[in-house]
Design a protein around this motif. Structure first.
Motif, PDB file in Angstrom:
ATOM      1  N   ASP A  69      -2.965  14.260   0.914  1.00  0.00           N
ATOM      2  CA  ASP A  69      -4.010  14.704   1.655  1.00  0.00           C
ATOM      3  C   ASP A  69      -4.939  14.547   1.265  1.00  0.00           C
ATOM      4  O   ASP A  69      -5.531  15.723   1.475  1.00  0.00           O
ATOM      5  CB  ASP A  69      -3.289  15.099   2.740  1.00  0.00           C
ATOM      6  N   ASN A  70      -6.105  13.606   1.846  1.00  0.00           N
ATOM      7  CA  ASN A  70      -7.713  13.564   0.847  1.00  0.00           C
ATOM      8  C   ASN A  70      -8.742  13.982   2.363  1.00  0.00           C
ATOM      9  O   ASN A  70      -9.507  14.041   2.624  1.00  0.00           O
ATOM     10  CB  ASN A  70      -8.037  12.570   0.591  1.00  0.00           C
ATOM     11  N   ARG A  71      -7.369  15.342   3.372  1.00  0.00           N
ATOM     12  CA  ARG A  71      -8.444  15.826   4.451  1.00  0.00           C
ATOM     13  C   ARG A  71      -8.652  16.932   4.739  1.00  0.00           C
ATOM     14  O   ARG A  71      -9.470  17.238   5.095  1.00  0.00           O
ATOM     15  CB  ARG A  71      -7.741  15.446   6.082  1.00  0.00           C
ATOM     16  N   HIS A  72      -7.900  17.851   3.464  1.00  0.00           N
ATOM     17  CA  HIS A  72      -7.967  19.299   2.864  1.00  0.00           C
ATOM     18  C   HIS A  72      -8.942  19.153   1.946  1.00  0.00           C
ATOM     19  O   HIS A  72      -8.996  18.449   0.420  1.00  0.00           O
ATOM     20  CB  HIS A  72      -6.450  19.645   2.622  1.00  0.00           C
ATOM     21  N   TYR A  73      -9.834  20.633   2.191  1.00  0.00           N
ATOM     22  CA  TYR A  73     -10.891  21.349   0.758  1.00  0.00           C
ATOM     23  C   TYR A  73      -9.614  21.054  -0.588  1.00  0.00           C
ATOM     24  O   TYR A  73     -10.019  20.645  -1.056  1.00  0.00           O
ATOM     25  CB  TYR A  73     -11.379  21.866   0.810  1.00  0.00           C
ATOM     26  N   THR A  74      -8.600  21.505  -0.585  1.00  0.00           N
ATOM     27  CA  THR A  74      -7.607  22.009  -1.764  1.00  0.00           C
ATOM     28  C   THR A  74      -7.426  20.837  -2.664  1.00  0.00           C
ATOM     29  O   THR A  74      -7.195  20.179  -3.824  1.00  0.00           O
ATOM     30  CB  THR A  74      -6.079  22.218  -1.014  1.00  0.00           C
ATOM     31  N   PHE A  75      -7.353  19.699  -1.410  1.00  0.00           N
ATOM     32  CA  PHE A  75      -7.319  18.033  -2.167  1.00  0.00           C
ATOM     33  C   PHE A  75      -8.172  17.740  -3.159  1.00  0.00           C
ATOM     34  O   PHE A  75      -7.725  17.437  -4.322  1.00  0.00           O
ATOM     35  CB  PHE A  75      -7.229  16.972  -1.227  1.00  0.00           C
ATOM     36  N   TYR A  76      -9.497  18.426  -2.903  1.00  0.00           N
ATOM     37  CA  TYR A  76     -11.051  17.778  -3.577  1.00  0.00           C
ATOM     38  C   TYR A  76     -10.758  19.528  -4.864  1.00  0.00           C
ATOM     39  O   TYR A  76     -10.996  18.909  -5.905  1.00  0.00           O
ATOM     40  CB  TYR A  76     -11.890  17.760  -2.837  1.00  0.00           C
ATOM     41  N   VAL A  77     -10.257  20.387  -4.550  1.00  0.00           N
ATOM     42  CA  VAL A  77     -10.437  21.009  -5.712  1.00  0.00           C
ATOM     43  C   VAL A  77      -9.423  21.273  -6.421  1.00  0.00           C
ATOM     44  O   VAL A  77      -9.665  20.461  -8.098  1.00  0.00           O
ATOM     45  CB  VAL A  77      -9.711  22.634  -4.852  1.00  0.00           C
ATOM     46  N   TRP A  78      -8.405  20.540  -6.314  1.00  0.00           N
ATOM     47  CA  TRP A  78      -7.030  20.038  -7.148  1.00  0.00           C
ATOM     48  C   TRP A  78      -7.554  18.624  -8.207  1.00  0.00           C
ATOM     49  O   TRP A  78      -7.224  19.133  -9.392  1.00  0.00           O
ATOM     50  CB  TRP A  78      -6.013  20.051  -6.499  1.00  0.00           C
ATOM     51  N   LYS A  79      -7.724  18.262  -7.439  1.00  0.00           N
ATOM     52  CA  LYS A  79      -8.581  16.253  -7.879  1.00  0.00           C
ATOM     53  C   LYS A  79     -10.088  17.049  -8.529  1.00  0.00           C
ATOM     54  O   LYS A  79      -9.714  16.214 -10.091  1.00  0.00           O
ATOM     55  CB  LYS A  79      -8.602  15.535  -6.990  1.00  0.00           C
ATOM     56  N   LEU A 100       3.239  24.065  -1.938  1.00  0.00           N
ATOM     57  CA  LEU A 100       1.709  23.815  -1.764  1.00  0.00           C
ATOM     58  C   LEU A 100       1.266  24.650  -1.447  1.00  0.00           C
ATOM     59  O   LEU A 100       0.887  25.953  -0.715  1.00  0.00           O
ATOM     60  CB  LEU A 100       2.560  23.629  -0.042  1.00  0.00           C
ATOM     61  N   LEU A 101      -0.783  24.524  -2.042  1.00  0.00           N
ATOM     62  CA  LEU A 101      -1.652  24.927  -2.063  1.00  0.00           C
ATOM     63  C   LEU A 101      -2.093  24.839  -0.551  1.00  0.00           C
ATOM     64  O   LEU A 101      -2.539  23.881  -0.910  1.00  0.00           O
ATOM     65  CB  LEU A 101      -2.849  25.106  -3.459  1.00  0.00           C
ATOM     66  N   GLU A 102      -2.160  25.662  -0.554  1.00  0.00           N
ATOM     67  CA  GLU A 102      -2.904  25.921   1.212  1.00  0.00           C
ATOM     68  C   GLU A 102      -3.767  27.164   1.710  1.00  0.00           C
ATOM     69  O   GLU A 102      -3.069  28.484   1.105  1.00  0.00           O
ATOM     70  CB  GLU A 102      -1.966  25.727   2.008  1.00  0.00           C
ATOM     71  N   PHE A 103      -5.443  26.926   1.776  1.00  0.00           N
ATOM     72  CA  PHE A 103      -5.711  28.126   1.416  1.00  0.00           C
ATOM     73  C   PHE A 103      -5.303  29.393   2.862  1.00  0.00           C
ATOM     74  O   PHE A 103      -5.311  30.319   2.874  1.00  0.00           O
ATOM     75  CB  PHE A 103      -7.450  27.860   1.837  1.00  0.00           C
ATOM     76  N   ARG A 104      -5.025  28.411   3.933  1.00  0.00           N
ATOM     77  CA  ARG A 104      -4.900  29.375   5.206  1.00  0.00           C
ATOM     78  C   ARG A 104      -3.511  30.387   4.573  1.00  0.00           C
ATOM     79  O   ARG A 104      -2.934  30.901   5.551  1.00  0.00           O
ATOM     80  CB  ARG A 104      -4.538  28.789   6.264  1.00  0.00           C
ATOM     81  N   PHE A 115     -21.008  27.420   9.020  1.00  0.00           N
ATOM     82  CA  PHE A 115     -22.725  25.564   9.434  1.00  0.00           C
ATOM     83  C   PHE A 115     -21.413  25.062   8.705  1.00  0.00           C
ATOM     84  O   PHE A 115     -21.690  23.673   9.177  1.00  0.00           O
ATOM     85  CB  PHE A 115     -23.678  26.638   9.115  1.00  0.00           C
ATOM     86  N   ILE A 116     -21.747  24.673   7.533  1.00  0.00           N
ATOM     87  CA  ILE A 116     -20.892  23.804   6.984  1.00  0.00           C
ATOM     88  C   ILE A 116     -19.975  22.807   7.436  1.00  0.00           C
ATOM     89  O   ILE A 116     -19.467  21.696   7.547  1.00  0.00           O
ATOM     90  CB  ILE A 116     -21.559  24.146   4.910  1.00  0.00           C
ATOM     91  N   THR A 117     -18.694  23.791   7.295  1.00  0.00           N
ATOM     92  CA  THR A 117     -17.205  23.649   7.172  1.00  0.00           C
ATOM     93  C   THR A 117     -17.759  23.341   8.891  1.00  0.00           C
ATOM     94  O   THR A 117     -16.839  21.782   9.177  1.00  0.00           O
ATOM     95  CB  THR A 117     -16.475  24.755   7.299  1.00  0.00           C
ATOM     96  N   PHE A 118     -18.038  23.271  10.160  1.00  0.00           N
ATOM     97  CA  PHE A 118     -17.640  22.603  11.226  1.00  0.00           C
ATOM     98  C   PHE A 118     -18.821  21.750  11.429  1.00  0.00           C
ATOM     99  O   PHE A 118     -18.031  20.640  11.726  1.00  0.00           O
ATOM    100  CB  PHE A 118     -18.498  23.801  12.117  1.00  0.00           C
ATOM    101  N   TYR A 119     -19.828  21.550  10.744  1.00  0.00           N
ATOM    102  CA  TYR A 119     -20.541  20.384  10.988  1.00  0.00           C
ATOM    103  C   TYR A 119     -20.328  19.164   9.912  1.00  0.00           C
ATOM    104  O   TYR A 119     -20.131  18.555  10.662  1.00  0.00           O
ATOM    105  CB  TYR A 119     -22.295  20.706   9.782  1.00  0.00           C
ATOM    106  N   ILE A 120     -19.466  19.463   8.953  1.00  0.00           N
ATOM    107  CA  ILE A 120     -18.786  17.902   8.521  1.00  0.00           C
ATOM    108  C   ILE A 120     -17.491  18.408   9.565  1.00  0.00           C
ATOM    109  O   ILE A 120     -17.358  16.796   9.201  1.00  0.00           O
ATOM    110  CB  ILE A 120     -18.384  18.774   6.567  1.00  0.00           C
ATOM    111  N   ARG A 133     -10.758  13.772   9.493  1.00  0.00           N
ATOM    112  CA  ARG A 133     -11.445  14.479   9.369  1.00  0.00           C
ATOM    113  C   ARG A 133     -11.678  15.757   8.620  1.00  0.00           C
ATOM    114  O   ARG A 133     -10.408  16.149   8.002  1.00  0.00           O
ATOM    115  CB  ARG A 133     -12.411  15.334  11.137  1.00  0.00           C
ATOM    116  N   PHE A 134     -12.572  16.315   7.562  1.00  0.00           N
ATOM    117  CA  PHE A 134     -12.592  17.270   6.300  1.00  0.00           C
ATOM    118  C   PHE A 134     -11.783  18.233   7.124  1.00  0.00           C
ATOM    119  O   PHE A 134     -12.887  18.955   8.132  1.00  0.00           O
ATOM    120  CB  PHE A 134     -13.812  17.274   5.455  1.00  0.00           C
ATOM    121  N   MET A 135     -11.444  19.646   6.845  1.00  0.00           N
ATOM    122  CA  MET A 135     -10.798  20.426   7.378  1.00  0.00           C
ATOM    123  C   MET A 135      -9.883  21.414   5.922  1.00  0.00           C
ATOM    124  O   MET A 135     -10.477  21.182   5.055  1.00  0.00           O
ATOM    125  CB  MET A 135      -9.434  20.809   8.465  1.00  0.00           C
ATOM    126  N   TRP A 136      -9.710  22.707   6.533  1.00  0.00           N
ATOM    127  CA  TRP A 136      -9.743  23.792   5.180  1.00  0.00           C
ATOM    128  C   TRP A 136      -7.898  23.061   5.616  1.00  0.00           C
ATOM    129  O   TRP A 136      -7.118  22.849   5.877  1.00  0.00           O
ATOM    130  CB  TRP A 136      -9.445  25.331   5.768  1.00  0.00           C
TER     131      TRP A 136
END
Length: 473
Positions: free
Chosen positions: A350-360, A412-416, A449-454, A470-473
């Motif tokens: 799932d490339n919609r979550h920031y954790t995807f990019y942290v891990w990758k 699952l690595l999930e920030f929430r 601000f960055i999170t909501f803008y993205i 959309r990208f989200m936490w």
């Protein structure tokens, strides 16, 4: 001063709610349809809103209990009776999402009350420090984001904080009842009800320990050696637990939580596990590196308090003095990373979550990176423990045990998943100087601000789908 603090608090709450309403409007315009997990939560809530409560109407993909839907119905249905609105309006996506915005106001007030209760009043904590700390936690990025979606995070936070507050005020029956409400939002919240009971036990143990230390003739034999203090505390705990009077006192104080624990055990037996619905994607395991990820997460979001040149120097000095212990801890940590690192299928796909990019981009790019980060994990863990040194050893023990039980079994690595333990931790850190609070609040505002803008503007589409992603936490 009390009246002035009230003005500060009212201004902070009003401004935060106004900004939240503007953001809520932007979210509502951009998201006309359910997004991500809302595709399960919103239709289920709408079925409840229409009066369909039978198990045959339950979505098997939902893994949490129906607390969010029941509370939502209790909030939105009276609106149809009072204002004469149709069910189409009161059960709409926007109205259901607005329930979480109401919860966020409650969370703001609870955070303020908790700061007033947790932080010792005899310390030089100014009004502005308490209000700034409340505002900072209220806009904590990974929590604040979910104020605008129909997820369980905000309501789960509300009932858990409320239960903690009632526990601190000694109203343990109410605390256990609120803990049950939190459990109805998310099953793992039962651990924070246990934490409330542990808070009571830790308080009594601390009182007894202080009495023990003040005795002229300590009944415990003198102990020498590198772990003398640890062994002395262990002997104290064994002696304390052998007293029927002590156990009876603790039982009388914590029986509401014990009853809640029995209800939870009955639920697990009858349900065949802690997860309801789709269990294939929520299997428990011993994912020890989750603890390291939480330490890193906390260090990142609390860097004004945890990261400084003096702290690094103190840590390096401690490492040099206790290099054998540090080597053992490092070796054990490396083994835990090697043998117990898991990558959930959602994390990889799932490339919609920031954790995807942290891990990758961090962990998958080079295999050795996860081992090279071990010293940073140890520093983060030490810094967190050092920031809690104002709390008793027994409180720290209860907190870290609950933290371990909550996050380690999660594959699952999930920030929430880190939000609730982070907020509990942050509440109990001594109030930092105003300059650090302003720095922390500014960083949170920038991240938000960055999170909501993205999320609102940087949309994309998958090759095999026409849906907007959309990208989200």
């Amino acid at each position: 001063m009390a009246q002035l603090e009230g003005y500060y608090f009212s201004a902070a709450l009003s401004c935060t709610f106004l900004v939240s309403c503007l953001l809520f409007s932007a979210f509502s315009r951009a998201l006309r349809e359910p997004y991500m997990d809302e595709i399960f939560h919103l239709p289920q809530a709408q079925r409840y809103c229409e009066g369909h409560f039978s198990l045959s109407q339950w979505d098997p993909m939902i893994t949490t209990l129906p607390g969010l839907y029941l509370v939502s119905v209790g909030v939105v249905k009276p609106a149809s009776w009072i204002f004469g609105w149709s069910e189409h309006v009161v059960c709409s996506i926007g109205m259901l999402r607005f329930v979480n915005l109401l919860f966020s106001v409650g969370n703001f007030y609870l955070l303020y009350l908790l700061f007033r209760k947790v932080q010792p009043r005899n310390q030089a904590a100014s009004s502005i420090q308490r209000v700034l700390s409340t505002l900072t936690l209220a806009v904590f990025p990974t929590l604040y984001f979910f104020n605008f979606l129909y997820y369980t995070e905000v309501g789960s936070m509300f009932f858990t904080l409320f239960a903690y507050l009632m526990c601190l005020y000694g109203n343990h029956k109410t605390s256990a009842l609120l803990g049950f409400c939190g459990f109805m939002f998310r099953q793992t919240n039962i651990i924070w009800a246990v934490f409330c009971a542990g808070n009571v036990i830790a308080q009594k143990l601390t009182e007894a320990w202080k009495t023990e230390l003040q005795k002229k003739e300590n009944r415990l034999p003198p102990i020498k050696g590198p772990f003398a203090e640890f062994r002395k505390i262990l002997q104290f705990l064994l002696a304390y637990s052998m007293s029927f009077k002590n156990l009876n006192m603790l039982f009388r104080l914590t029986w509401p939580y014990i009853l809640l624990g029995f209800l939870f055990c009955a639920f697990v037996v009858l349900n065949g596990g802690i997860v309801i619905g789709d269990r294939s994607s929520h299997e428990a395991c011993l994912h020890f590196p989750q603890l390291f990820y939480f330490f890193s997460f906390t260090l990142f979001f609390s860097f004004p308090h945890l990261l400084s040149l003096s702290k690094i120097k103190t840590f390096l000095s401690l490492v040099w003095k206790r290099r054998i212990l540090f080597f053992v801890v490092t070796l054990v940590s490396v083994l835990l990373v090697w043998k117990f690192t898991y990558a959930h299928k959602y994390l990889l796909a799932d490339n919609r979550h920031y954790t995807f990019y942290v891990w990758k981009r961090v962990f998958q790019r080079y295999e050795i990176v996860k081992y090279l980060l071990v010293p940073a994990y140890i520093f983060a863990g030490w810094s967190i423990a050092d920031s809690l040194k104002s709390k008793s050893i027994f409180w720290n023990l209860m907190f870290f045990i609950c933290l371990f039980i909550v996050i380690v079994p999660q594959k699952l690595l999930e920030f929430r998943y880190f939000v609730l333990p982070y907020v509990i931790y942050r509440l109990n850190v001594p109030l930092p100087p105003i300059s650090r609070l302003v720095c922390e609040l500014t960083c949170y505002a920038i991240v938000n601000f960055i999170t909501f803008y993205i999320f609102l503007n940087k949309t994309f589409q998958w090759p095999n789908s026409q849906d907007i992603q959309r990208f989200m936490w």
